[in-house]
Scaffold this motif. Sequence first.
Motif, mmCIF file in Angstrom:
data_model
loop_
_atom_site.group_PDB
_atom_site.id
_atom_site.type_symbol
_atom_site.label_atom_id
_atom_site.label_comp_id
_atom_site.label_asym_id
_atom_site.label_seq_id
_atom_site.Cartn_x
_atom_site.Cartn_y
_atom_site.Cartn_z
ATOM 1 N N LYS A 196 23.495 28.333 87.738
ATOM 2 C CA LYS A 196 23.438 26.884 87.946
ATOM 3 C C LYS A 196 22.080 26.279 87.579
ATOM 4 C CE LYS A 196 26.866 27.042 91.601
ATOM 5 N NZ LYS A 196 27.108 26.979 93.038
ATOM 6 N N GLU A 226 25.614 33.593 90.447
ATOM 7 C CA GLU A 226 26.166 32.239 90.381
ATOM 8 C C GLU A 226 25.074 31.203 90.611
ATOM 9 O OE1 GLU A 226 29.436 32.102 93.100
ATOM 10 O OE2 GLU A 226 30.722 33.284 91.784
ATOM 11 N N THR A 227 24.162 31.493 91.525
ATOM 12 C CA THR A 227 23.037 30.587 91.772
ATOM 13 C C THR A 227 22.156 30.483 90.533
ATOM 14 O OG1 THR A 227 23.048 31.153 94.119
ATOM 15 C CG2 THR A 227 21.030 30.161 93.247
ATOM 16 N N ASP A 266 19.240 24.711 85.572
ATOM 17 C CA ASP A 266 19.214 23.921 84.341
ATOM 18 C C ASP A 266 18.101 24.435 83.432
ATOM 19 O OD1 ASP A 266 19.425 22.027 82.364
ATOM 20 O OD2 ASP A 266 18.442 20.449 83.530
#
Length: 97
Positions: free
Chosen positions: A46, A42-43, A48
């Motif tokens: 995130k 999940e990290t 970009d």
Amino acid sequence: MSDKHVDIDTVKYISKLSKLKFTDNEAKKLAGEFEAILGHFETIDKVDLSDINVNEFDEVNTEFRKDVPKVFEDKKKLMQNVKSLRDGAIEVPKIIE
């Protein structure tokens, strides 16, 4: 952390599919480890990456070795850990549900 959680039942289901056996304590520990791993994903999700050109690596000249088939001479050694053979082929159990 995501809305989905890895519980002991999920670990037991995965272990059944992979033909592994865990005690309840081991399953509980693995559930926590799976949660941590999913948290890392999940990290990463995130991050970009909008300024990354994914086509940049298309220009790299990668050298590949020739794919040349070879006969494996020591068939006994090759098959020493095989549980079941049928007509000279390795027979594996069906694992699809």
